[in-house]
Design a protein around this motif. Structure first.
Motif, PDB file in Angstrom:
ATOM      1  N   ALA A  88      13.630  85.338  23.089  1.00 12.20           N
ATOM      2  CA  ALA A  88      14.317  85.524  23.646  1.00 12.20           C
ATOM      3  C   ALA A  88      14.407  86.754  23.770  1.00 12.20           C
ATOM      4  CB  ALA A  88      15.214  84.707  23.523  1.00 12.20           C
ATOM      5  N   THR A  89      14.250  87.265  25.188  1.00 12.22           N
ATOM      6  CA  THR A  89      14.854  88.466  25.863  1.00 12.22           C
ATOM      7  C   THR A  89      16.562  88.718  25.289  1.00 12.22           C
ATOM      8  OG1 THR A  89      16.284  87.855  27.904  1.00 12.22           O
ATOM      9  CG2 THR A  89      13.851  88.534  27.640  1.00 12.22           C
ATOM     10  N   GLY A  90      16.740  90.176  24.517  1.00 10.92           N
ATOM     11  CA  GLY A  90      17.907  90.427  24.115  1.00 10.92           C
ATOM     12  C   GLY A  90      19.284  90.301  24.680  1.00 10.92           C
ATOM     13  N   PRO A  91      19.897  91.237  24.279  1.00 13.94           N
ATOM     14  CA  PRO A  91      21.562  91.026  24.862  1.00 13.94           C
ATOM     15  C   PRO A  91      21.410  92.226  25.532  1.00 13.94           C
ATOM     16  CG  PRO A  91      21.774  90.942  22.452  1.00 13.94           C
ATOM     17  CD  PRO A  91      20.008  90.661  22.625  1.00 13.94           C
ATOM     18  N   GLN A  92      20.764  92.791  25.433  1.00 16.86           N
ATOM     19  CA  GLN A  92      20.469  94.479  26.224  1.00 16.86           C
ATOM     20  C   GLN A  92      19.570  94.673  26.980  1.00 16.86           C
ATOM     21  OE1 GLN A  92      23.183  96.058  25.426  1.00 16.86           O
ATOM     22  NE2 GLN A  92      23.528  95.291  24.280  1.00 16.86           N
ATOM     23  N   VAL A  93      18.547  93.855  27.278  1.00 15.27           N
ATOM     24  CA  VAL A  93      16.951  93.799  27.988  1.00 15.27           C
ATOM     25  C   VAL A  93      18.126  93.382  29.343  1.00 15.27           C
ATOM     26  CG1 VAL A  93      14.670  92.423  28.662  1.00 15.27           C
ATOM     27  CG2 VAL A  93      15.439  93.257  26.347  1.00 15.27           C
ATOM     28  N   ALA A  94      17.378  94.458  30.080  1.00 18.74           N
ATOM     29  CA  ALA A  94      17.961  94.140  31.786  1.00 18.74           C
ATOM     30  C   ALA A  94      16.747  92.600  32.788  1.00 18.74           C
ATOM     31  CB  ALA A  94      17.854  95.256  32.376  1.00 18.74           C
ATOM     32  N   VAL A  95      17.249  91.981  32.557  1.00 16.68           N
ATOM     33  CA  VAL A  95      16.840  90.896  33.352  1.00 16.68           C
ATOM     34  C   VAL A  95      16.813  90.642  34.842  1.00 16.68           C
ATOM     35  CG1 VAL A  95      16.765  88.162  33.575  1.00 16.68           C
ATOM     36  CG2 VAL A  95      16.395  89.241  31.444  1.00 16.68           C
ATOM     37  N   ARG A  96      16.351  91.078  35.573  1.00 18.21           N
ATOM     38  CA  ARG A  96      16.258  90.913  36.668  1.00 18.21           C
ATOM     39  C   ARG A  96      16.262  89.675  37.633  1.00 18.21           C
ATOM     40  NH1 ARG A  96      18.216  96.225  36.737  1.00 18.21           N
ATOM     41  NH2 ARG A  96      16.707  96.742  35.072  1.00 18.21           N
ATOM     42  N   VAL A  97      16.570  89.020  39.314  1.00 14.41           N
ATOM     43  CA  VAL A  97      16.440  88.815  40.264  1.00 14.41           C
ATOM     44  C   VAL A  97      15.144  87.456  39.850  1.00 14.41           C
ATOM     45  CG1 VAL A  97      16.088  89.293  42.198  1.00 14.41           C
ATOM     46  CG2 VAL A  97      17.191  87.303  41.767  1.00 14.41           C
ATOM     47  N   VAL A 100      14.147  85.701  36.746  1.00 14.59           N
ATOM     48  CA  VAL A 100      14.907  84.189  36.523  1.00 14.59           C
ATOM     49  C   VAL A 100      14.227  83.492  37.430  1.00 14.59           C
ATOM     50  CG1 VAL A 100      17.359  83.524  37.197  1.00 14.59           C
ATOM     51  CG2 VAL A 100      17.437  85.982  36.133  1.00 14.59           C
ATOM     52  N   ILE A 101      14.062  83.858  38.618  1.00 12.51           N
ATOM     53  CA  ILE A 101      13.281  82.581  39.522  1.00 12.51           C
ATOM     54  C   ILE A 101      11.859  82.710  39.286  1.00 12.51           C
ATOM     55  CG2 ILE A 101      11.945  82.700  41.976  1.00 12.51           C
ATOM     56  CD1 ILE A 101      14.415  84.429  43.026  1.00 12.51           C
ATOM     57  N   ASP A 102      11.293  83.229  38.110  1.00 10.30           N
ATOM     58  CA  ASP A 102      10.454  83.121  37.743  1.00 10.30           C
ATOM     59  C   ASP A 102      10.211  82.186  36.830  1.00 10.30           C
ATOM     60  OD1 ASP A 102       6.866  83.455  37.096  1.00 10.30           O
ATOM     61  OD2 ASP A 102       7.420  84.282  35.264  1.00 10.30           O
ATOM     62  N   ALA A 110      12.546  79.107  29.780  1.00 10.26           N
ATOM     63  CA  ALA A 110      14.008  78.325  29.813  1.00 10.26           C
ATOM     64  C   ALA A 110      15.299  79.495  30.232  1.00 10.26           C
ATOM     65  CB  ALA A 110      14.250  77.876  28.530  1.00 10.26           C
ATOM     66  N   VAL A 111      15.796  79.932  31.531  1.00  7.54           N
ATOM     67  CA  VAL A 111      16.166  80.582  31.317  1.00  7.54           C
ATOM     68  C   VAL A 111      18.114  80.521  31.308  1.00  7.54           C
ATOM     69  CG1 VAL A 111      17.845  81.701  33.817  1.00  7.54           C
ATOM     70  CG2 VAL A 111      15.405  80.760  33.530  1.00  7.54           C
ATOM     71  N   MET A 112      18.605  81.202  30.724  1.00  7.62           N
ATOM     72  CA  MET A 112      20.051  80.527  30.085  1.00  7.62           C
ATOM     73  C   MET A 112      21.322  81.945  30.165  1.00  7.62           C
ATOM     74  SD  MET A 112      18.919  78.405  26.374  1.00  7.62           S
ATOM     75  CE  MET A 112      17.990  79.786  25.586  1.00  7.62           C
ATOM     76  N   PRO A 113      22.148  81.624  30.072  1.00  6.19           N
ATOM     77  CA  PRO A 113      23.663  82.679  29.951  1.00  6.19           C
ATOM     78  C   PRO A 113      23.268  83.506  28.204  1.00  6.19           C
ATOM     79  CG  PRO A 113      24.160  80.841  30.811  1.00  6.19           C
ATOM     80  CD  PRO A 113      22.712  80.264  30.559  1.00  6.19           C
ATOM     81  N   LYS A 114      23.400  84.655  28.595  1.00  7.16           N
ATOM     82  CA  LYS A 114      23.033  85.415  27.448  1.00  7.16           C
ATOM     83  C   LYS A 114      24.064  84.993  25.902  1.00  7.16           C
ATOM     84  CE  LYS A 114      20.350  89.713  28.675  1.00  7.16           C
ATOM     85  NZ  LYS A 114      21.443  91.064  29.630  1.00  7.16           N
ATOM     86  N   ASP A 115      25.348  84.245  26.752  1.00  8.26           N
ATOM     87  CA  ASP A 115      26.698  84.247  26.105  1.00  8.26           C
ATOM     88  C   ASP A 115      26.116  82.851  25.114  1.00  8.26           C
ATOM     89  OD1 ASP A 115      27.577  86.287  26.870  1.00  8.26           O
ATOM     90  OD2 ASP A 115      29.799  85.575  28.235  1.00  8.26           O
ATOM     91  N   ALA A 116      24.903  82.025  25.679  1.00 11.77           N
ATOM     92  CA  ALA A 116      24.599  80.900  25.463  1.00 11.77           C
ATOM     93  C   ALA A 116      23.550  80.971  24.191  1.00 11.77           C
ATOM     94  CB  ALA A 116      24.357  79.442  26.139  1.00 11.77           C
ATOM     95  N   VAL A 117      23.223  82.376  24.162  1.00 12.89           N
ATOM     96  CA  VAL A 117      22.273  82.694  23.437  1.00 12.89           C
ATOM     97  C   VAL A 117      22.729  83.518  22.456  1.00 12.89           C
ATOM     98  CG1 VAL A 117      19.599  84.095  23.416  1.00 12.89           C
ATOM     99  CG2 VAL A 117      20.621  82.059  25.134  1.00 12.89           C
ATOM    100  N   PHE A 118      23.208  84.900  22.901  1.00  9.14           N
ATOM    101  CA  PHE A 118      23.949  85.715  21.245  1.00  9.14           C
ATOM    102  C   PHE A 118      25.776  86.102  21.889  1.00  9.14           C
ATOM    103  CE2 PHE A 118      19.870  86.747  24.006  1.00  9.14           C
ATOM    104  CZ  PHE A 118      18.857  87.140  22.178  1.00  9.14           C
TER     105      PHE A 118
END
Length: 275
Positions: A88-97, A100-102, A110-118
């Motif tokens: 999974a992309t790390g908490p400090q990695v900027a994920v762009r729209v 997310v759409i992709d 799988a697109v998940m809220p960061k707080d659900a992963v870290f």
């Protein structure tokens, strides 16, 4: 002079020429374009996960055995017991729209809220230490559960588990099964795997209870990619992993004892539960 607003909010004089109307519409569209550009560039509070690595706990990792046992005779094993992970992309990695759409449009993401992963509010280094602590706790529970199932004295039988680059508690079930296979096999002189490549996921408590994990569907993809034909999944997550990748059999489990019984039955061609 009285003006009327156009549909996009710009003021257009009645009877204005098509050229004037076009200029007004073009100018009114500029703020919308800027807004969309900002949205597209702004980081979002999501993490994008994909199938990660799988590791055979009966084998070696970075030159050393994943499971080392002393104080008891250890069997030679065949087959594989593969723990599966997600990346999974790390908490400090900027994920762009766009990402997310992709991710929403693909079955291997799988697109998940960061707080659900870290854990929230921690740095990358703090999260790494947190995940390592979870892994160590899981290893202790896996050892306790396996030795208790086999009736082995933990004061005499010592188990060392070593797996780098993976954090969190979700390998607990597979660690326990690896210990059981190395010490007792299927209980009748054969391998617990039946010579197959078995993969799986699930936390483990010291009493042998198997718990749910995140990203199970992505882990089935990683397992099949790496050659597994059977995947052990916490029963509560059956709905999340269906349909399984082609050629992968899903076996639901709730306890270590149940997982061992299922693998023994599978090795002998017996009936095995399915998701």
């Amino acid at each position: 002079m009285i003006t009327r607003p156009s549909r996009d909010g710009a003021a257009v004089r009645p009877g204005a020429s098509p050229r004037v109307r076009a200029r007004v519409l073009a100018l009114s569209a500029v703020p919308l374009v800027v807004l969309l550009a900002v949205v597209g560039l702004a980081p979002l509070p999501y993490s994008v996960a994909r199938p990660g690595q799988t590791t055979d706990v009966l084998g070696s990792d970075r030159g050393g055995e994943v499971i080392s046992i002393s104080g008891a005779s250890v069997r030679e094993t065949s087959g594989q017991l593969r723990m599966a992970a997600i990346q999974a992309t790390g908490p400090q990695v900027a994920v762009r729209v766009g990402e997310v759409i992709d991710g929403w449009s693909r079955t291997d993401r799988a697109v998940m809220p960061k707080d659900a992963v870290f854990p929230a509010g921690l740095s990358d280094a703090e999260i790494a230490r947190h995940n390592l602590a979870d892994m160590k706790s899981s290893q202790h529970a896996a050892t306790a559960a396996a030795l208790a199932l086999l009736g082995k004295d933990p004061g005499r039988v010592k188990v060392k588990l070593a797996l780098d680059g993976v954090g969190g508690p979700s390998a607990g079930l597979m660690f326990s099964l690896g210990i059981v296979d190395k010490l007792d096999g299927d209980g009748s002189g054969g391998d617990l795997t039946g010579g197959r490549s078995i993969a799986g996921t699930g936390t483990i408590d010291a009493d042998g209870t198997v718990g749910a994990v995140g990203g199970a569907a992505l882990k089935t993809q990683a397992a099949r990619r790496d050659g597994a034909s059977v995947f052990l999944v916490p029963k509560a997550e059956c709905a999340q992993v269906r349909p399984a990748p082609a050629g992968l059999r899903l076996v639901p489990v709730t306890t270590l004892k149940g997982a061992v019984q299922a693998l023994r039955a599978l090795a002998k061609g017996g009936a095995v539960p399915s998701c």
